[in-house]
Design a protein around this motif. Sequence first.
Motif, PDB file in Angstrom:
ATOM      1  N   UNK A 138       3.444  11.320   3.561  1.00  0.00           N
ATOM      2  CA  UNK A 138       2.206  10.612   3.876  1.00  0.00           C
ATOM      3  C   UNK A 138       2.302   9.120   3.595  1.00  0.00           C
ATOM      4  N   UNK A 139       2.819   8.691   2.409  1.00  0.00           N
ATOM      5  CA  UNK A 139       2.969   7.241   2.202  1.00  0.00           C
ATOM      6  C   UNK A 139       3.877   6.573   3.242  1.00  0.00           C
ATOM      7  N   UNK A 140       4.933   7.290   3.665  1.00  0.00           N
ATOM      8  CA  UNK A 140       5.825   6.741   4.680  1.00  0.00           C
ATOM      9  C   UNK A 140       5.092   6.625   6.017  1.00  0.00           C
ATOM     10  N   UNK A 141       4.257   7.617   6.327  1.00  0.00           N
ATOM     11  CA  UNK A 141       3.467   7.559   7.569  1.00  0.00           C
ATOM     12  C   UNK A 141       2.473   6.396   7.523  1.00  0.00           C
ATOM     13  N   UNK A 142       1.913   6.127   6.321  1.00  0.00           N
ATOM     14  CA  UNK A 142       1.018   4.977   6.173  1.00  0.00           C
ATOM     15  C   UNK A 142       1.725   3.697   6.598  1.00  0.00           C
ATOM     16  N   UNK A 189       0.826  -1.201   0.000  1.00  0.00           N
ATOM     17  CA  UNK A 189       0.000   0.000   0.000  1.00  0.00           C
ATOM     18  C   UNK A 189       0.866   1.258   0.000  1.00  0.00           C
ATOM     19  N   UNK A 190       1.914   1.263   0.816  1.00  0.00           N
ATOM     20  CA  UNK A 190       2.799   2.428   0.893  1.00  0.00           C
ATOM     21  C   UNK A 190       3.544   2.640  -0.422  1.00  0.00           C
ATOM     22  N   UNK A 191       3.993   1.553  -1.036  1.00  0.00           N
ATOM     23  CA  UNK A 191       4.722   1.664  -2.308  1.00  0.00           C
ATOM     24  C   UNK A 191       3.821   2.226  -3.402  1.00  0.00           C
ATOM     25  N   UNK A 220       1.958   9.296  -5.831  1.00  0.00           N
ATOM     26  CA  UNK A 220       2.450  10.637  -5.509  1.00  0.00           C
ATOM     27  C   UNK A 220       3.415  11.132  -6.585  1.00  0.00           C
ATOM     28  N   UNK A 221       4.269  10.237  -7.051  1.00  0.00           N
ATOM     29  CA  UNK A 221       5.209  10.579  -8.120  1.00  0.00           C
ATOM     30  C   UNK A 221       4.480  10.996  -9.391  1.00  0.00           C
ATOM     31  N   UNK A 222       3.446  10.250  -9.763  1.00  0.00           N
ATOM     32  CA  UNK A 222       2.667  10.588 -10.961  1.00  0.00           C
ATOM     33  C   UNK A 222       2.006  11.954 -10.807  1.00  0.00           C
ATOM     34  N   UNK A 223       1.452  12.219  -9.638  1.00  0.00           N
ATOM     35  CA  UNK A 223       0.808  13.511  -9.399  1.00  0.00           C
ATOM     36  C   UNK A 223       1.801  14.652  -9.469  1.00  0.00           C
TER      37      UNK A 223
END
Length: 614
Positions: A534-538, A503-505, A511-514
């Motif tokens: 945020x992904x790291x916090x997930x 999920x984080x990956x 995020x990169x695409x955005x």
Amino acid sequence: MDRNSITGIVLITVILGFFWWINKPSEEQQAEQQRRRDSIALVEKVRLEAEAQADAARKVEAEQEVVEKDPATIAAEKASKYGFFASAADGQQSFVTLENNLIKMKISTKGARIYSVELKEYNNHEGNPVVLMHGDQNKFGFYFTHSNRNFHTNNLYFDVASTSSDKADFVVNAEEGQMTFSYTLPDNSYMADFNITTRNMASIMSTNTGSLGIEWNMRMDAQEKAPDFERQRSGVYFKYDQEDVDHINAASSDSEKLSTKVQWVAFKDQFFSSVFISKDNFLSGEVSTEAPEEKSDELIMNAKALVNVPYSGNDNLAFQFYFGPNDFKTLKPFEEEYQLRKLVYLGWGPLRIINLGVIEVFHFFEGFISNYGLIILLLTILIKLLLFPLTYKSYVSTAKMKVLKPQIEEINNKIPKDKAMERQQATMALYRKAGVNPMGGCLPMLLQMPILFAMFQFFPASIELRGEAFLWADDLSSYDSIFQLPFEIPFYGDHVSLFCLLMSITNIVYTRINQEMTQSSQQMPGMKGMMYMMPVMFLFFFNNYASGLSYYYFISTLITIGQTLLIRRFVDEDALLAKLNANKKKPSKKSKFQQRLEDMQKQQAQAGKKGKRK
């Protein structure tokens, strides 16, 4: 390590050894210390032997005194001490078991209370049957005064008046008065009937308030493999008469006064509840939770409730107990009368409404698919299809901003950095002429947020996922672990959850695409790195959560990435730019939002000029 460090360590060792040697007690001193220790040990031994002899003598005297007393004398002393309840003050505990196809209810003659309840269709994380009450670790009954002495029915020994396959009556006689506890367990039901009957007890059982206080204390142990996660979804729930359900959480010690009538009180963990219901409402009461000091403890909480019922001495008090799962389908028959479905916490307001719809879809898929991993996949696909128009609108709005970036960069190059307000006004003017709403990309995403939050409440509350395996996850209601760490990482845990990692990956990729769509030379320093926080916090936040939830977020983000890449193939950015440039040549009308924004900017600019003049 250099030579000087080694030399220093050696010198310190030598000095410490020298001081130890010169301060070592002599042989005479050591002998004296040993003599003192021997003397102390001898004195202690003599003291213990004397105490043992004294205890033995007292025991013999007590036995002789009992032997010398005749039965009449003993009975008279008990009557003086316990009054009309002398025969119930002492006894031998025995048990009566009521059982149907769903639960086994064991009732003790001591207190005529439910001693334990076993749910036949469910096991805990260790593979043992789920037990909702744990023998002497729970307490149930009411207290009263008799012969200037305080009594509690939990400590009285009842006689078994009658038993059958589905009913048991327990009675205590007190002169002309009688008190009866009756239990009935219908077949194929998690609900048991409980009645208290008192006859001619007004002068025998006295209370100061004209009511009886029923006390219910229960130790709640962990049923799932993640006690801390389970604790966050446990608590004491209660429903006020004609009002909604409220609760206090088990994550911390808390209490609440129930100052008005209450219909029921429930001790709830993540997936199971013990509910005490009054058919005529409790008058008032107080509930509390006591959390363990160590959050990793197998104890979820010590739950307590004290509720008051009317009492006259000749009463028929009707109650019910629900011992069972927090399952929407199982609780449906009791919803209209008691609203027990509120035990399944689905969030507040709009989140609960969304989840009620999700549950119906979930149960629909459940009717013809037995694999819950596939059900979650289908549910995710359905939700993403319903949200696709918003996703498409958000992408197109972001694409418009992207193709206008060269013109925005040109504005920024013409207007100095110290004139930030003029830059913003010029940028807004460009958006207005081109027909671009700066908030167009955000609003569709905001509309999707309630569903995202609703799923956060739905999966941990879904008992259907409990014990259901999918791929490497052995229980979709708890965390999945592909590797057990030899230590615990703060805020992360002592295991690696693969669904959480995936999920984080996928969130990092999204995020990169955005960022590729929205990057700008005027981006605030450090903002790019913040987007990846945020992904790291997930990764830390969801590692101990239900694997079904992480799996859903993983699939949902993966589908969103696929939709984004698909939309990108069908959106011609050159044609989009040409259309926006054509819009600039047309007379444009300001939207109310743009007009308010420009008015605010002008006011700020004027305020800034006045400040400089001063």
